[in-house]
Motif scaffolding. Structure first.
Motif, PDB file in Angstrom:
ATOM      1  N   GLU A 638      44.613  49.498  10.341  1.00 41.97           N
ATOM      2  CA  GLU A 638      43.744  48.331  10.178  1.00 41.97           C
ATOM      3  C   GLU A 638      44.406  47.364   9.206  1.00 41.97           C
ATOM      4  OE1 GLU A 638      39.162  47.142   8.851  1.00 41.97           O
ATOM      5  OE2 GLU A 638      39.907  49.198   8.584  1.00 41.97           O
ATOM      6  N   VAL A 639      44.446  46.077   9.566  1.00 39.11           N
ATOM      7  CA  VAL A 639      45.094  45.087   8.705  1.00 39.11           C
ATOM      8  C   VAL A 639      44.092  44.004   8.330  1.00 39.11           C
ATOM      9  CG1 VAL A 639      47.351  45.485   9.751  1.00 39.11           C
ATOM     10  CG2 VAL A 639      45.895  43.663  10.644  1.00 39.11           C
ATOM     11  N   ALA A 640      44.293  43.451   7.155  1.00 39.17           N
ATOM     12  CA  ALA A 640      43.438  42.358   6.702  1.00 39.17           C
ATOM     13  C   ALA A 640      43.956  41.019   7.188  1.00 39.17           C
ATOM     14  CB  ALA A 640      43.359  42.365   5.169  1.00 39.17           C
ATOM     15  N   SER A 641      45.276  40.926   7.418  1.00 42.56           N
ATOM     16  CA  SER A 641      45.868  39.658   7.822  1.00 42.56           C
ATOM     17  C   SER A 641      47.000  39.925   8.806  1.00 42.56           C
ATOM     18  CB  SER A 641      46.406  38.902   6.601  1.00 42.56           C
ATOM     19  OG  SER A 641      47.224  37.815   6.998  1.00 42.56           O
ATOM     20  N   GLU A 645      51.011  41.105   7.876  1.00 41.00           N
ATOM     21  CA  GLU A 645      51.387  42.490   8.158  1.00 41.00           C
ATOM     22  C   GLU A 645      51.980  42.731   9.551  1.00 41.00           C
ATOM     23  OE1 GLU A 645      48.661  45.514   6.524  1.00 41.00           O
ATOM     24  OE2 GLU A 645      47.346  43.829   5.997  1.00 41.00           O
ATOM     25  N   THR A 735      41.974  44.589  13.773  1.00 44.38           N
ATOM     26  CA  THR A 735      41.546  43.504  12.882  1.00 44.38           C
ATOM     27  C   THR A 735      40.035  43.420  12.783  1.00 44.38           C
ATOM     28  OG1 THR A 735      41.585  41.929  14.722  1.00 44.38           O
ATOM     29  CG2 THR A 735      43.583  42.114  13.384  1.00 44.38           C
TER      30      THR A 735
END
Length: 746
Positions: A638-641, A645, A735
């Motif tokens: 899971e990425v925040a941006s 990333e 995301t």
């Protein structure tokens, strides 16, 4: 494997035999080129002689194309038979047949499609079919680089391990090689279940249902090559059409058939089946779904009838200082007669125009005093009316000549026209989708509508035919004039000297001046909307709409078709839910189903994830069995941006596949965003799921699976497709909220 010295000795023997095959290939190529050159130098002759010359030219040209396209992997296999079971103890298998003309045409290389080659694909230790040993040859250009042997004789000391796969070592080597962006053929590694489908009889409709990675596309293409080999005369005349889902897919498969020695197959998308048009516009999903409905055939028929008008109440036409009147009753009767003829609109127009001209002629004759006119006077009046611009304008307002493109464009651009045609057939919401989804370019969903309109309108080509005949007269007159000048040349007055007219008449000279090219059936078919094919193969067939099928069935009146697809992968809103639903309107229950059950592309680790998604789909299908494992588990993060990333994650995957290809699969709404984040690299593709159908990559990075699922009514189908594009590695970049069907990945 044999001891090293023995192995090297065998390798040298195989190289020597391969050298002989290439010498034969080069010799036949040179000989065929000479024959073609000699044929092209021939001139004159009777019409029969010219026809024979054209046939010979086509034959030699086709053979040259075959000989020039099979060099890579020319010979890929060898069968050693148990002594006494066949006339020959050894047979070499390759991409086409080569024969020794000096030894009673003894086969040097057997075409993989020939019946005698079937044991190469079907023989097993349990059922060897007379085969003692099967050898798979590996080569690079003209050099033999290695071989793998399978001992099928149960009495032999070294039998190896039988996993039920023909040529297991060669198969696994092919599956594990890096992808290059072009599909490779499977001619050297065809498996038994694939071979059965490839060699199935020509007639009727066969559906090949197969999960991702089972080789549906490869089987379809090899079937095209097999049918052309087995039914050469029949299919060379009418041609074979292969329909793919998009132009990316066609580029991907473009080299497969030439590598199998076949260059005369037409590859096309639905959007390219209108001659001269490559419909690459984009519809909204809702507009595409409406355009694909079968009810659109009724809408278009009503749109055509809507253009067949009558006066309300009368049209006045000035002619020779007189006012002629076209009333509603006269035109209604003329319209009814034209419609009763059941001719297409533009051809029925002749009847309408004829009846209206007759009525106007009678009016004009009465005003002049018809008792004073003879038959010729009446005909002159009619001819004047037919040439009158004001009469032509009135006729065009009532029953205009129409083109498919013009009528369809007007229908979608003019709400009044659309409302009259749609009636109760389309809802208000449907009509808004057609208006709002309009693209400046023609879209793939428009092509079946254009084709439907072409059938409804017909083509009044009388003027074109007259112009063509006029042009032919001009060209012949020019040719006669040139020949006359040559005949009068003072340098050829001697009667014993061969004159130009002795070997070249005006008709042949005119033909040569036109510089016509000899076209294959596939090339002619691409230029002719009404062409009907000997066989049609459709890949990703589950995606076609009802109107797409209506178009294709016109191209296949004999209903000889091979349809490959997977209803679990249906992503289009108007696509197939069941095969029976698609086919029953055209062939009832007269179609047969074949299934591919072994997954050659997707490793077991990735297929385990995809199986979870398949279980969530409302389809009665089991996940296919993967033939291999890679030892590399799929990963999820899971990425925040994405901006911060994703580039590093993708870069790591490019490094991990060691020169192979990576696809980043994204929701439609994120394509432009993600494409800008990633560097340009020939090994990297950023695609929406619909553009990735039918393709495969060494690694796949799946972005925002939750948005893929929520992006359409068949989002889980799209997710299933995305997960099964990888041959080695899979990563999921989340995301948003997790997708339960992905388990711990995303």
């Amino acid at each position: 494997m044999p001891e090293e010295p023995a192995y090297e000795a065998e390798l040298r023997r195989e190289q020597a035999y391969t050298d002989a095959l290439f010498a034969k290939l080069d010799s036949e190529r040179a000989q065929t080129q000479r024959r073609l050159d000699e044929t092209l130098r021939q001139t004159g002759g009777t019409p029969q002689a010219r026809t024979e010359r054209e046939a010979a030219t086509a034959l030699h040209s086709d053979r040259l194309a075959q000989l020039g396209s099979v060099e890579q992997g020319l010979c890929f296999g060898r069968l050693d038979f148990v002594p006494g079971t066949t006339d020959e103890e050894t047979a070499y298998i390759g991409r086409l047949g080569l024969f020794d003309e000096d030894d009673d045409y003894r086969p040097l290389l057997i075409d993989w499609r020939a019946p005698v080659a079937r044991p190469f694909y079907l023989a097993t230790a349990a059922s060897p079919d007379g085969v003692r040993r099967r050898r798979h040859l590996r080569s690079l250009s003209r050099r033999v680089t290695g071989f793998d042997d399978e001992i099928l004789d149960l009495t032999a000391a070294d039998q190896g391990q039988d996993l039920g796969l023909a040529g297991e070592a060669a198969l696994l080597a092919a599956l594990e090689r890096r992808r290059t962006g072009e599909m490779a053929d499977i001619v050297a590694t065809i498996q038994a279940e694939q071979d059965r489908i490839i060699r199935a009889p020509l007639g009727g409709v066969m559906v090949v249902q197969g999960a991702p990675g089972t080789g549906k596309t490869a089987v379809a293409l090899h079937r095209a090559a097999y049918l052309l080999y087995t039914h050469r005369q029949q299919l060379t005349t009418r041609g074979v059409l292969v329909v793919g889902p998009n132009s990316t897919f066609l580029r991907y498969i473009g080299q497969v058939l030439p590598s199998l020695g076949e260059t005369g197959v037409l590859l096309s998308t639905i959007g390219q089946l209108w001659p001269g048009l490559d419909a690459d516009g984009v519809d909204s999903p809702e507009a595409a779904e409406v355009k694909g409905r079968l009810v659109m055939a009724e809408v278009l028929a009503k749109a055509v009838r809507d253009r067949q008008g009558v006066p309300d109440p009368v049209i006045e036409i000035e002619h020779e200082r007189e006012i002629l009147k076209l009333d509603r009753k006269t035109c209604t009767q003329a319209r009814a007669r034209a419609r009763r003829s059941r001719r297409p609109h533009n051809l029925a127009r002749r009847l309408f125009v004829s009846d209206v001209l007759d009525a106007l002629t009678r009016q004009a004759a009465r005003s002049l005093g018809e008792d004073l006119l003879d038959a010729q006077d009446v005909q002159d009046i009619r001819a004047e009316l037919a040439a009158s611009p004001s009469v032509a304008a009135a006729l065009n307002s009532l029953w205009p000549k129409l083109t498919p493109a013009g009528l369809l464009d007007d229908l979608f651009a003019d709400r009044e026209h659309l409302d009259r045609a749609a009636g109760e057939l389309l809802s208000e919401e449907d009509r808004k989708h057609l208006e709002s989804g309009r693209d400046a370019k023609w879209t793939p969903a428009d092509v079946p509508l254009l084709d439907e309109l072409a059938e409804l309108l017909g083509s009044d080509d009388s003027e074109e035919q007259a112009e063509q005949k006029r042009q032919e007269r001009v060209e012949r007159a020019y040719a006669e004039g040139v020949l006359d000048i040559l005949e009068q040349d003072e340098e050829i007055q001697d009667e014993e000297i061969l004159r130009v007219s002795d070997v070249l008449d005006a008709e042949l000279f005119a033909e040569r001046q036109q510089a016509r090219s000899e076209l294959t059936a596939a090339q002619r078919a691409a230029q002719d909307r009404t062409w009907t094919f000997g066989h049609v193969i459709v890949d990703e067939a589950q995606e076609l709409s009802a109107m797409d099928w209506r178009l294709l069935m016109r191209r296949t009146p004999n209903r000889s078709m091979t349809l490959v697809g997977d209803v679990a992968q249906t992503g289009a809103a108007g696509g197939a839910r069941t095969w029976d639903e698609v086919l029953s309107p055209y062939v009832a229950d007269r179609w047969r189903l074949e299934q591919l059950t072994v997954n050659y592309r997707t490793p077991a680790e990735i297929m385990a994830v995809a199986a979870g998604v398949l279980a969530e789909l409302d389809v009665d299908l089991a996940a296919p069995v993967s033939v291999r494992e890679t030892g590399v588990p799929p990963w999820g993060v899971e990425v925040a941006s994405l901006e911060e990333e994703l580039p590093s994650l993708v870069d790591a995957e490019l490094s991990a596949v060691d020169g192979g290809t990576v696809a980043v699969l994204v929701p439609g709404g994120r394509w432009d965003e993600v494409r800008k984040l990633l560097p340009e690299d020939e090994r990297l593709s950023v695609l929406t799921v619909d553009r990735a159908k039918g393709l495969e990559f060494d690694g796949v990075v799946l972005v925002s699976p939750d948005e893929i699922v929520s992006g359409s009514a068949r989002g889980l189908n799209d997710l299933y497709v995305a997960l099964t594009r990888a041959t080695q590695r899979l990563g999921v970049v989340r995301t948003g909220p997790p997708v339960p069907a992905l388990g711990g990945l995303g």
